[in-house]
Motif scaffolding. Structure first.
Motif, PDB file in Angstrom:
ATOM      1  N   ASN A  75      11.936  15.995  -6.731  1.00 31.42           N
ATOM      2  CA  ASN A  75      12.353  16.751  -7.919  1.00 31.42           C
ATOM      3  C   ASN A  75      13.769  16.380  -8.371  1.00 31.42           C
ATOM      4  O   ASN A  75      14.628  17.234  -8.542  1.00 31.42           O
ATOM      5  CB  ASN A  75      12.241  18.251  -7.638  1.00 31.42           C
ATOM      6  N   LEU A  76      13.985  15.089  -8.561  1.00 28.37           N
ATOM      7  CA  LEU A  76      15.297  14.600  -8.995  1.00 28.37           C
ATOM      8  C   LEU A  76      15.379  14.453 -10.513  1.00 28.37           C
ATOM      9  O   LEU A  76      16.401  14.054 -11.046  1.00 28.37           O
ATOM     10  CB  LEU A  76      15.591  13.238  -8.338  1.00 28.37           C
ATOM     11  N   GLY A  77      14.279  14.731 -11.199  1.00 32.38           N
ATOM     12  CA  GLY A  77      14.279  14.613 -12.644  1.00 32.38           C
ATOM     13  C   GLY A  77      13.993  13.188 -13.108  1.00 32.38           C
ATOM     14  O   GLY A  77      14.235  12.854 -14.265  1.00 32.38           O
ATOM     15  N   PHE A  78      13.481  12.350 -12.212  1.00 38.25           N
ATOM     16  CA  PHE A  78      13.169  10.967 -12.566  1.00 38.25           C
ATOM     17  C   PHE A  78      11.674  10.823 -12.769  1.00 38.25           C
ATOM     18  O   PHE A  78      10.870  11.513 -12.150  1.00 38.25           O
ATOM     19  CB  PHE A  78      13.601  10.003 -11.459  1.00 38.25           C
ATOM     20  N   ASN A  79      11.298   9.864 -13.634  1.00 38.95           N
ATOM     21  CA  ASN A  79       9.898   9.571 -13.858  1.00 38.95           C
ATOM     22  C   ASN A  79       9.647   8.129 -13.399  1.00 38.95           C
ATOM     23  O   ASN A  79       9.877   7.192 -14.146  1.00 38.95           O
ATOM     24  CB  ASN A  79       9.563   9.738 -15.342  1.00 38.95           C
ATOM     25  N   PRO A  80       9.174   7.948 -12.146  1.00 40.19           N
ATOM     26  CA  PRO A  80       8.984   6.588 -11.635  1.00 40.19           C
ATOM     27  C   PRO A  80       7.817   5.880 -12.313  1.00 40.19           C
ATOM     28  O   PRO A  80       6.800   6.499 -12.622  1.00 40.19           O
ATOM     29  CB  PRO A  80       8.704   6.806 -10.154  1.00 40.19           C
ATOM     30  N   MET A  81       8.002   4.577 -12.604  1.00 41.21           N
ATOM     31  CA  MET A  81       6.931   3.760 -13.185  1.00 41.21           C
ATOM     32  C   MET A  81       6.562   2.678 -12.173  1.00 41.21           C
ATOM     33  O   MET A  81       7.437   2.039 -11.599  1.00 41.21           O
ATOM     34  CB  MET A  81       7.398   3.120 -14.492  1.00 41.21           C
ATOM     35  N   ASN A  82       5.274   2.470 -11.993  1.00 42.12           N
ATOM     36  CA  ASN A  82       4.759   1.542 -10.999  1.00 42.12           C
ATOM     37  C   ASN A  82       4.176   0.337 -11.729  1.00 42.12           C
ATOM     38  O   ASN A  82       3.285   0.486 -12.553  1.00 42.12           O
ATOM     39  CB  ASN A  82       3.693   2.294 -10.204  1.00 42.12           C
ATOM     40  N   ASN A  83       4.675  -0.882 -11.423  1.00 42.51           N
ATOM     41  CA  ASN A  83       4.125  -2.067 -12.087  1.00 42.51           C
ATOM     42  C   ASN A  83       3.217  -2.883 -11.154  1.00 42.51           C
ATOM     43  O   ASN A  83       2.942  -4.045 -11.409  1.00 42.51           O
ATOM     44  CB  ASN A  83       5.250  -2.946 -12.657  1.00 42.51           C
ATOM     45  N   GLY A  84       2.790  -2.288 -10.055  1.00 43.99           N
ATOM     46  CA  GLY A  84       1.904  -2.969  -9.126  1.00 43.99           C
ATOM     47  C   GLY A  84       2.625  -3.600  -7.951  1.00 43.99           C
ATOM     48  O   GLY A  84       2.026  -3.837  -6.914  1.00 43.99           O
ATOM     49  N   GLU A  85       3.912  -3.911  -8.120  1.00 46.43           N
ATOM     50  CA  GLU A  85       4.687  -4.508  -7.027  1.00 46.43           C
ATOM     51  C   GLU A  85       5.943  -3.715  -6.708  1.00 46.43           C
ATOM     52  O   GLU A  85       6.349  -3.624  -5.559  1.00 46.43           O
ATOM     53  CB  GLU A  85       5.078  -5.947  -7.384  1.00 46.43           C
ATOM     54  N   THR A  86       6.565  -3.159  -7.725  1.00 44.90           N
ATOM     55  CA  THR A  86       7.786  -2.376  -7.529  1.00 44.90           C
ATOM     56  C   THR A  86       7.686  -1.080  -8.319  1.00 44.90           C
ATOM     57  O   THR A  86       6.853  -0.949  -9.214  1.00 44.90           O
ATOM     58  CB  THR A  86       9.049  -3.134  -8.011  1.00 44.90           C
ATOM     59  N   ILE A  87       8.570  -0.163  -7.967  1.00 37.05           N
ATOM     60  CA  ILE A  87       8.688   1.079  -8.723  1.00 37.05           C
ATOM     61  C   ILE A  87       9.999   0.987  -9.496  1.00 37.05           C
ATOM     62  O   ILE A  87      11.052   0.677  -8.913  1.00 37.05           O
ATOM     63  CB  ILE A  87       8.672   2.301  -7.789  1.00 37.05           C
ATOM     64  N   ILE A  88       9.917   1.234 -10.784  1.00 31.01           N
ATOM     65  CA  ILE A  88      11.101   1.159 -11.640  1.00 31.01           C
ATOM     66  C   ILE A  88      11.406   2.564 -12.138  1.00 31.01           C
ATOM     67  O   ILE A  88      10.522   3.269 -12.635  1.00 31.01           O
ATOM     68  CB  ILE A  88      10.862   0.215 -12.834  1.00 31.01           C
ATOM     69  N   ILE A  89      12.670   2.947 -11.988  1.00 31.09           N
ATOM     70  CA  ILE A  89      13.094   4.268 -12.452  1.00 31.09           C
ATOM     71  C   ILE A  89      14.197   4.066 -13.473  1.00 31.09           C
ATOM     72  O   ILE A  89      15.240   3.486 -13.166  1.00 31.09           O
ATOM     73  CB  ILE A  89      13.625   5.119 -11.280  1.00 31.09           C
ATOM     74  N   ASN A  90      13.945   4.536 -14.693  1.00 34.61           N
ATOM     75  CA  ASN A  90      14.990   4.506 -15.717  1.00 34.61           C
ATOM     76  C   ASN A  90      15.786   5.791 -15.601  1.00 34.61           C
ATOM     77  O   ASN A  90      15.224   6.877 -15.677  1.00 34.61           O
ATOM     78  CB  ASN A  90      14.389   4.375 -17.123  1.00 34.61           C
ATOM     79  N   VAL A  91      17.099   5.651 -15.420  1.00 35.78           N
ATOM     80  CA  VAL A  91      17.972   6.820 -15.290  1.00 35.78           C
ATOM     81  C   VAL A  91      18.454   7.178 -16.691  1.00 35.78           C
ATOM     82  O   VAL A  91      19.211   6.419 -17.298  1.00 35.78           O
ATOM     83  CB  VAL A  91      19.164   6.511 -14.359  1.00 35.78           C
ATOM     84  N   PRO A  92      18.007   8.320 -17.205  1.00 37.20           N
ATOM     85  CA  PRO A  92      18.403   8.686 -18.567  1.00 37.20           C
ATOM     86  C   PRO A  92      19.893   9.049 -18.615  1.00 37.20           C
ATOM     87  O   PRO A  92      20.450   9.556 -17.645  1.00 37.20           O
ATOM     88  CB  PRO A  92      17.532   9.900 -18.884  1.00 37.20           C
ATOM     89  N   PRO A  93      20.534   8.773 -19.767  1.00 33.19           N
ATOM     90  CA  PRO A  93      21.936   9.199 -19.891  1.00 33.19           C
ATOM     91  C   PRO A  93      22.002  10.726 -19.852  1.00 33.19           C
ATOM     92  O   PRO A  93      21.077  11.408 -20.277  1.00 33.19           O
ATOM     93  CB  PRO A  93      22.365   8.655 -21.259  1.00 33.19           C
ATOM     94  N   LEU A  94      23.093  11.226 -19.330  1.00 34.54           N
ATOM     95  CA  LEU A  94      23.239  12.673 -19.179  1.00 34.54           C
ATOM     96  C   LEU A  94      23.615  13.327 -20.505  1.00 34.54           C
ATOM     97  O   LEU A  94      24.470  12.830 -21.231  1.00 34.54           O
ATOM     98  CB  LEU A  94      24.332  12.975 -18.147  1.00 34.54           C
ATOM     99  N   ASN A 145       0.813  -1.217   0.000  1.00 35.91           N
ATOM    100  CA  ASN A 145       0.000   0.000   0.000  1.00 35.91           C
ATOM    101  C   ASN A 145       0.849   1.271   0.000  1.00 35.91           C
ATOM    102  O   ASN A 145       0.317   2.365  -0.081  1.00 35.91           O
ATOM    103  CB  ASN A 145      -0.986   0.000   1.175  1.00 35.91           C
ATOM    104  N   MET A 146       2.168   1.141   0.083  1.00 36.11           N
ATOM    105  CA  MET A 146       3.063   2.309   0.091  1.00 36.11           C
ATOM    106  C   MET A 146       3.503   2.724  -1.319  1.00 36.11           C
ATOM    107  O   MET A 146       4.174   3.734  -1.480  1.00 36.11           O
ATOM    108  CB  MET A 146       4.312   2.019   0.934  1.00 36.11           C
ATOM    109  N   LEU A 147       3.136   1.951  -2.349  1.00 36.57           N
ATOM    110  CA  LEU A 147       3.590   2.243  -3.718  1.00 36.57           C
ATOM    111  C   LEU A 147       3.305   3.685  -4.138  1.00 36.57           C
ATOM    112  O   LEU A 147       4.199   4.386  -4.621  1.00 36.57           O
ATOM    113  CB  LEU A 147       2.952   1.277  -4.721  1.00 36.57           C
ATOM    114  N   GLN A 148       2.053   4.139  -3.977  1.00 37.67           N
ATOM    115  CA  GLN A 148       1.693   5.499  -4.412  1.00 37.67           C
ATOM    116  C   GLN A 148       2.451   6.552  -3.616  1.00 37.67           C
ATOM    117  O   GLN A 148       2.904   7.554  -4.169  1.00 37.67           O
ATOM    118  CB  GLN A 148       0.177   5.733  -4.292  1.00 37.67           C
ATOM    119  N   GLU A 149       2.575   6.332  -2.298  1.00 33.68           N
ATOM    120  CA  GLU A 149       3.290   7.303  -1.453  1.00 33.68           C
ATOM    121  C   GLU A 149       4.755   7.413  -1.868  1.00 33.68           C
ATOM    122  O   GLU A 149       5.322   8.507  -1.901  1.00 33.68           O
ATOM    123  CB  GLU A 149       3.188   6.914   0.025  1.00 33.68           C
ATOM    124  N   ILE A 150       5.367   6.280  -2.160  1.00 34.61           N
ATOM    125  CA  ILE A 150       6.782   6.279  -2.575  1.00 34.61           C
ATOM    126  C   ILE A 150       6.917   7.001  -3.918  1.00 34.61           C
ATOM    127  O   ILE A 150       7.808   7.828  -4.102  1.00 34.61           O
ATOM    128  CB  ILE A 150       7.332   4.839  -2.643  1.00 34.61           C
TER     129      ILE A 150
END
Length: 185
Positions: A89-108, A76-81
């Motif tokens: 405001n780290l410039g990341f776009n988190p994706m939620n797959n229902g169990e984990t949050i996946i963050i793709n770190v774009p190349p600089l 139940n903490m997925l949305q809060e995280i």
């Protein structure tokens, strides 16, 4: 050497060490291309009404150099995280797959690398200010000593300046390594 002067030198060294430690801690937060759990170190999550560091409510891992995964201990903490990561405001776009949050770190991009190098320089300048402030405090403490000869005071001020030079050089070395790390593609 006089005990009071030695005490002033020791406390000055401690203050300068603290400036270096703070600089190193700040530089860890400046990402240099590769994904790292430390990138999310400053993220706070609303955990049942109180702000809690992310690493106290979830496992943060990096399966590869471009991905960060966040596995909450309670589903139940997925949305809060997710919200906490966006608020940070780290410039990341988190994706939620229902169990984990996946963050793709774009190349600089080159421009972003320059910005991060500037940010690292500013952190180094802050550390230098801390070192110089410790020097100023030490010199004023030395001048306040009444039961010490002028020669001992002058020698102590020279010792404080040597300490300052040594720590400023260390800061420059740390910055040079971090800039090289940031600018390496």
């Amino acid at each position: 050497m006089n005990e009071e002067i030695q005490f002033i030198l020791d406390s000055t060294k401690e203050a300068m060490d603290a400036a270096i430690k703070h600089l190193e801690k700040q530089l860890v937060n400046i990402r240099a291309g590769k994904a790292s759990p430390a990138m999310l170190g400053g993220v706070m999550v609303n955990y049942y009404g109180s702000q809690t560091p992310l690493n106290q409510v979830a496992n943060v891992n990096t399966p590869d150099g471009r991905t960060i995964t966040v596995q909450p201990w309670e589903k139940n903490m997925l949305q809060e995280i997710e919200k906490g990561i966006q608020i940070a405001n780290l410039g990341f776009n988190p994706m939620n797959n229902g169990e984990t949050i996946i963050i793709n770190v774009p190349p600089l991009t080159e421009e972003r690398r320059r910005d991060l190098a500037k940010q690292a320089k500013m952190e180094a300048e802050d550390a230098k200010i801390g070192v110089r402030s410790a020097r100023k405090d030490a010199n004023s403490d030395i001048k306040k000593l009444t039961d010490v000869s002028e020669d001992l005071q002058k020698n102590a001020e020279v010792d404080v300046q040597h300490l300052t030079d040594k720590y400023v050089k260390r800061i420059d070395d740390i910055l040079e390594i971090k800039e090289k790390e940031i600018m390496t593609v």
